[in-house]
Design a protein around this motif. Structure first.
Motif, mmCIF file in Angstrom:
data_model
loop_
_atom_site.group_PDB
_atom_site.id
_atom_site.type_symbol
_atom_site.label_atom_id
_atom_site.label_comp_id
_atom_site.label_asym_id
_atom_site.label_seq_id
_atom_site.Cartn_x
_atom_site.Cartn_y
_atom_site.Cartn_z
ATOM 1 N N TRP A 1 -6.547 8.096 -3.390
ATOM 2 C CA TRP A 1 -7.161 6.764 -3.394
ATOM 3 C C TRP A 1 -8.648 6.821 -3.081
ATOM 4 C CZ3 TRP A 1 -2.811 4.838 0.340
ATOM 5 C CH2 TRP A 1 -1.621 4.684 -0.399
ATOM 6 N N TRP B 1 -2.237 3.379 9.845
ATOM 7 C CA TRP B 1 -1.988 3.056 8.434
ATOM 8 C C TRP B 1 -2.771 1.831 7.939
ATOM 9 C CZ3 TRP B 1 0.040 5.600 4.442
ATOM 10 C CH2 TRP B 1 0.368 4.871 3.298
ATOM 11 N N SER B 2 -2.621 0.699 8.628
ATOM 12 C CA SER B 2 -3.263 -0.534 8.145
ATOM 13 C C SER B 2 -4.782 -0.405 8.146
ATOM 14 C CB SER B 2 -2.873 -1.720 9.019
ATOM 15 O OG SER B 2 -1.650 -2.224 8.595
ATOM 16 N N LEU C 1 -5.874 1.837 5.337
ATOM 17 C CA LEU C 1 -5.783 1.165 4.036
ATOM 18 C C LEU C 1 -6.934 0.186 3.853
ATOM 19 C CD1 LEU C 1 -2.174 0.003 3.143
ATOM 20 C CD2 LEU C 1 -3.776 1.275 1.730
ATOM 21 N N THR C 2 -7.211 -0.596 4.898
ATOM 22 C CA THR C 2 -8.298 -1.571 4.805
ATOM 23 C C THR C 2 -9.623 -0.858 4.552
ATOM 24 O OG1 THR C 2 -7.073 -2.906 6.380
ATOM 25 C CG2 THR C 2 -9.339 -3.558 5.946
ATOM 26 N N THR D 1 -10.053 1.961 3.162
ATOM 27 C CA THR D 1 -10.040 2.551 1.828
ATOM 28 C C THR D 1 -10.351 1.497 0.775
ATOM 29 O OG1 THR D 1 -8.419 4.183 2.535
ATOM 30 C CG2 THR D 1 -8.599 3.811 0.178
ATOM 31 N N LEU D 2 -9.822 0.287 0.968
ATOM 32 C CA LEU D 2 -10.088 -0.790 0.015
ATOM 33 C C LEU D 2 -11.553 -1.174 0.033
ATOM 34 C CD1 LEU D 2 -6.894 -2.878 0.684
ATOM 35 C CD2 LEU D 2 -7.615 -2.052 -1.553
ATOM 36 N N SER D 3 -12.111 -1.342 1.216
ATOM 37 C CA SER D 3 -13.522 -1.716 1.315
ATOM 38 C C SER D 3 -14.009 -1.526 2.738
ATOM 39 C CB SER D 3 -13.709 -3.174 0.900
ATOM 40 O OG SER D 3 -14.851 -3.721 1.514
ATOM 41 N N LEU E 1 -14.928 -4.915 4.296
ATOM 42 C CA LEU E 1 -13.772 -5.689 4.758
ATOM 43 C C LEU E 1 -13.281 -5.139 6.088
ATOM 44 C CD1 LEU E 1 -11.364 -6.493 1.787
ATOM 45 C CD2 LEU E 1 -12.972 -7.981 2.963
ATOM 46 N N PRO F 1 1.297 0.591 -1.609
ATOM 47 C CA PRO F 1 0.828 1.849 -1.030
ATOM 48 C C PRO F 1 1.957 2.602 -0.318
ATOM 49 C CG PRO F 1 -0.561 0.011 -0.323
ATOM 50 C CD PRO F 1 0.547 -0.576 -1.119
ATOM 51 N N GLU F 2 2.797 1.851 0.420
ATOM 52 C CA GLU F 2 3.886 2.488 1.155
ATOM 53 C C GLU F 2 4.869 3.135 0.190
ATOM 54 O OE1 GLU F 2 2.907 -0.644 1.559
ATOM 55 O OE2 GLU F 2 1.883 -0.490 3.486
#
Lengths: 249, 264
Positions: free
Chosen positions: B29, B145-146, B149-150, B152-154, B157, B210-211
């Protein structure tokens, strides 16, 4: 107490100064718009407020336990990352299915819950980003050119939605926009930025300020006209208002 | 049961697949594939240093992999493109590692075992290191994890939600260093990146979240380890590369499935 207080903020990228000694405050439930030409440091200002950029000088003070909802200018979702809209909204934590339904409806895209993020159109994506910003019930909403990629009608309805959200939740809004005519009409206060704060005040004050006219020309007077027209505050120059509106249409 | 070298090999392979799955998804990702490769190549220098100072190989490789990541993050953004920087560091570390190994007189080491892995020679001690490391990596990534992920998205953000993306990047770097150290014995430094990327890439067409992708990558990795070992036994092929071949065939299969799905 102010939600956010920016004091004498300077931001530098290497030798280039993006912002110099900018001060501003955002009070609860007000809508403040930042206007300014390209490269005037608008995005840097928002990114400094969320803490993504370290100030060169000055500081940013957030009210204790301030919750920020941020809608970035652009967000690229990599194709390799599979994620549905509802999973995206759940990233904030403590989000229920009912919250998702309600917030998506609030953002104007109730049907997208199961859609893949990377498959959305530009307009849908911006609204999902808005939903994500709203779902944590923020005290302050930061919008950075949030209507990029929307047509004029789309962006007008987007900003209407923002105003509705403000009325319903009482959150303050600090936004950047280049669509002067739409934004000016919806704002309580406008800050005109060009590396520093050129002028600020109510839309009427800013639009007639010489600094603002130097940046945007007098042609945007129509923006002000639209503002007066829609809100009908009974200003003295109501006549000009109609002239300007006709001139811009 | 653990007396059978095939059982130990299978357990080692499963352990590596277990750790590589969630980490591999983030590598895919975040487009860190080359970064993973570079860290793995640097590990050979870690092996040489461990042998020279008679330290545990696990500790030596983790330390060198972390140093490598640190140097990359310090040097990045100073006028070099990321891929140039990684290319320079990865291959220099590999070359210095190979040269350093040649200085180790008196120690007869089988370099091939570190370059391509030696899964059939996994001992009980190796197994506990592999499973301990894998559990650590999965726990670390599960815990963050959360936030990961956040970020990684931006990154913006993440900042706006009070997450520091730099810290999350560090978490991934540490997880990567541990995974490399753990996987050396199983697939060797040259094929570690394959174990990270191929199962995750093969899982992509099968997943909606994603999970889901992390779990699918784990299953594909575990199946590849078991089938690959079996194939190596039957066909008398090298074990590590056989595992990677099975994963690659799975990737081709899921890509074709995705293509068929689109046509319908």
């Amino acid at each position: 107490m102010s939600l956010v207080q920016v004091e004498g903020l300077s931001v530098r990228y290497g030798a280039r100064t993006a912002l110099s000694r900018v001060s501003l405050r955002v009070e609860p439930s007000e809508i403040v718009t930042i206007v300014g030409p390209n490269g005037s440091g608008k995005t840097s200002l928002l990114r400094a407020i969320i803490g993504a950029i370290k100030p060169f000088q000055g500081r940013v003070v957030q009210a204790g336990s301030l919750k920020i909802g941020y809608v970035p200018q652009k967000l690229h979702i990599d194709e390799t990352l599979p994620i549905t809209v509802s999973r995206f909204l759940k990233l904030s934590g403590g989000v229920t299915a009912a919250d998702i339904d309600y917030t998506l409806a609030q953002a104007g895209v109730p049907e997208l819950e199961k859609a893949q993020l990377s498959q959305l159109s530009g307009g849908q994506f911006q609204r999902v980003l808005l939903a994500r910003a709203l779902i944590a019930k923020p005290d302050l909403l930061l919008l950075d050119e949030a209507t990029q990629g929307l047509d004029q009608r789309g962006s007008a309805s987007f900003y209407q939605q923002i105003e509705t959200v403000r009325q319903n939740t009482g959150c303050a809004v600090l936004m950047i926009s280049h669509e002067l005519h739409v934004v000016m009409s919806a704002s309580d206060r406008v800050i005109c930025l060009n590396g520093h704060v050129c002028c600020e005040g109510t839309p009427a004050v800013v639009a007639s300020a010489p600094e603002y006219r130097a940046l945007f020309g007098t042609g945007t007077g129509g923006a002000l006209a639209l503002y007066r027209h829609e809100h009908d505050h009974g200003h003295d120059h109501a006549d000009h208002c109609h002239d300007h509106t006709e001139a811009t249409e | 049961m653990l007396d059978d070298f095939m059982v130990r090999a299978a357990l080692a392979g499963i352990g590596v697949a277990f750790a590589s799955a969630p980490l591999g998804c983030f590598v895919v990702w975040r487009r860190m594939a080359y970064f993973g490769d570079a860290t793995a190549h640097a590990a050979i220098l870690g092996v040489a240093l461990s042998l020279a100072f008679s330290m545990s190989i696990f500790v030596g490789t983790v330390v060198v992999a972390l140093l490598m990541a640190l140097v990359v993050s310090v040097l990045s953004g100073r006028g070099y493109a990321m891929d140039t920087l990684l290319g320079v560091l990865a291959h220099s570390a590999l070359a210095f590692g190979l040269v350093a190994v040649s200085f180790l007189s008196g120690v007869r080491i089988d370099l091939m075992a570190y370059l391509f892995g030696d899964i059939l020679a996994v001992s009980r001690g190796d197994l506990s290191v592999i499973w301990g490391g894998a559990a650590l990596v999965v726990a670390l990534i599960g815990w963050r994890w959360s936030a990961l992920l956040t970020s990684t998205l931006s990154e913006d953000l993440a900042y706006a939600s009070g997450i520091n993306p730099k810290r999350e990047q560090l978490v991934l770097t540490i997880a990567l260093a541990i995974t490399v150290a753990v996987a050396i014995k199983v697939v060797g430094v040259l094929l570690i990146a394959a174990m990270l990327i191929i199962p995750a890439a093969a899982a992509r067409p099968l997943s909606r979240t994603p999970e889901g992708m992390a779990i699918a990558a784990g299953l594909i990795g575990i199946l590849s380890a078991i089938i690959g070992l079996r194939a190596a036994y039957v066909l008398d092929t090298p074990a590590g590369p056989s595992i990677v071949c099975v994963a690659a065939i799975t990737f081709i299969a899921t890509s074709i499935l995705k293509g068929l799905g689109r046509q319908r």
